[in-house]
Design a protein around this motif. Structure first.
Motif, PDB file in Angstrom:
ATOM      1  N   PHE A   1      49.544  90.779  22.082  1.00 41.67           N
ATOM      2  CA  PHE A   1      49.245  90.233  23.401  1.00 41.67           C
ATOM      3  C   PHE A   1      50.383  89.325  23.841  1.00 41.67           C
ATOM      4  O   PHE A   1      51.116  88.766  23.024  1.00 41.67           O
TER       5      PHE A   1
ATOM      6  N   MET B   1      44.259  85.351  20.410  1.00 39.91           N
ATOM      7  CA  MET B   1      43.688  86.559  19.828  1.00 39.91           C
ATOM      8  C   MET B   1      44.090  86.673  18.365  1.00 39.91           C
ATOM      9  O   MET B   1      45.269  86.564  18.022  1.00 39.91           O
TER      10      MET B   1
ATOM     11  N   SER C   1      40.795  93.149  16.201  1.00 38.43           N
ATOM     12  CA  SER C   1      41.132  92.063  17.114  1.00 38.43           C
ATOM     13  C   SER C   1      39.876  91.274  17.448  1.00 38.43           C
ATOM     14  O   SER C   1      38.769  91.814  17.458  1.00 38.43           O
TER      15      SER C   1
ATOM     16  N   ASP D   1      44.407  92.100  24.490  1.00 38.73           N
ATOM     17  CA  ASP D   1      43.845  91.057  25.361  1.00 38.73           C
ATOM     18  C   ASP D   1      43.870  91.517  26.823  1.00 38.73           C
ATOM     19  O   ASP D   1      44.607  90.977  27.651  1.00 38.73           O
TER      20      ASP D   1
ATOM     21  N   THR E   1      43.749  89.160  30.005  1.00 33.81           N
ATOM     22  CA  THR E   1      44.932  88.390  30.394  1.00 33.81           C
ATOM     23  C   THR E   1      46.134  89.273  30.712  1.00 33.81           C
ATOM     24  O   THR E   1      46.906  88.989  31.628  1.00 33.81           O
TER      25      THR E   1
ATOM     26  N   LYS F   1      38.736  87.532  19.881  1.00 31.83           N
ATOM     27  CA  LYS F   1      39.123  86.380  20.686  1.00 31.83           C
ATOM     28  C   LYS F   1      38.795  85.097  19.929  1.00 31.83           C
ATOM     29  O   LYS F   1      37.720  84.964  19.355  1.00 31.83           O
TER      30      LYS F   1
END
Length: 200
Positions: A70, A160, A147, A106, A109, A149
């Motif tokens: 990310f 992440m 993955s 991600d 974002t 958050k």
């Protein structure tokens, strides 16, 4: 909170992310053994950094060099993309047979524009890929990417946690070679060169 405390907090978060990435990598390797049938790779439908819908068949190069990460990553992604850029440069003309891809973990974002600005800092040949949550969930499952958050209590935002392997995917869309963070650019170059030069 003082600047010193903020800096200490940020360093702790970065260290924690690195540790979690290493642990995720160990878990990934325990789940997927080279030579087994449960290998990474497969078709995908995503959106490139120009906002165009693409699939795995959109690229002429027979091989793909893929890393998942990310754009606001501070600990892992910049180093791995820099390594990818060094490998492409070291391969010379052989690099024409490889399409380098950076796929986000991600999507909330990493917009196409954000991805484009990010990958261009490393090598103009690297294509940033994003997509809907469902599209990315599918490709993450295909590539066995972990993955999650992680809320950053220091900044109020998030980061992440993710596995950090670079995948060399062959013309059959299957994993040909897997490289971890400890693989240096020369070692990666030598391994890829051997694979490319051994084609019949």
């Amino acid at each position: 909170m003082s600047n010193k405390e903020q800096k200490a907090g940020s360093l702790f978060v970065v260290g924690l992310i690195v540790l979690m990435c290493l642990m995720a990598g160990v878990m990934w390797m325990q789940k997927t053994e080279p030579g087994g049938t449960d290998m990474a790779g497969g078709p995908f439908t995503l959106i490139d950094h120009n906002g165009k819908a693409v699939t795995d068949a959109s690229y002429k190069a027979p091989y793909k060099l893929v890393f998942f990460g990310f754009t606001s990553c501070e600990a892992i992604c910049p180093g791995e993309l820099k390594k990818m850029a060094l490998v492409l440069e070291a391969l010379g003309p052989l690099a024409d047979d490889i399409q380098p891809l950076f796929i986000t973990v991600d999507p909330d974002t990493d917009t196409p524009e954000t991805m484009k600005n990010y990958v261009e800092m490393f090598n103009p040949r690297i294509v940033g890929l994003t997509g809907t949550s469902e599209q990315l969930r599918t490709v993450h499952e295909e590539y066995k990417v972990y993955s999650a958050k992680v809320e950053n209590k220091v900044s109020g935002g998030h980061t992440m946690d993710h596995s950090s392997y670079t995948y060399l995917i062959g013309p059959d869309n299957k994993l040909t070679a897997l490289f971890n963070m400890q693989t240096g650019p020369q070692e990666m170059t030598d391994e890829i060169k051997k694979i490319l030069e051994s084609r019949s």
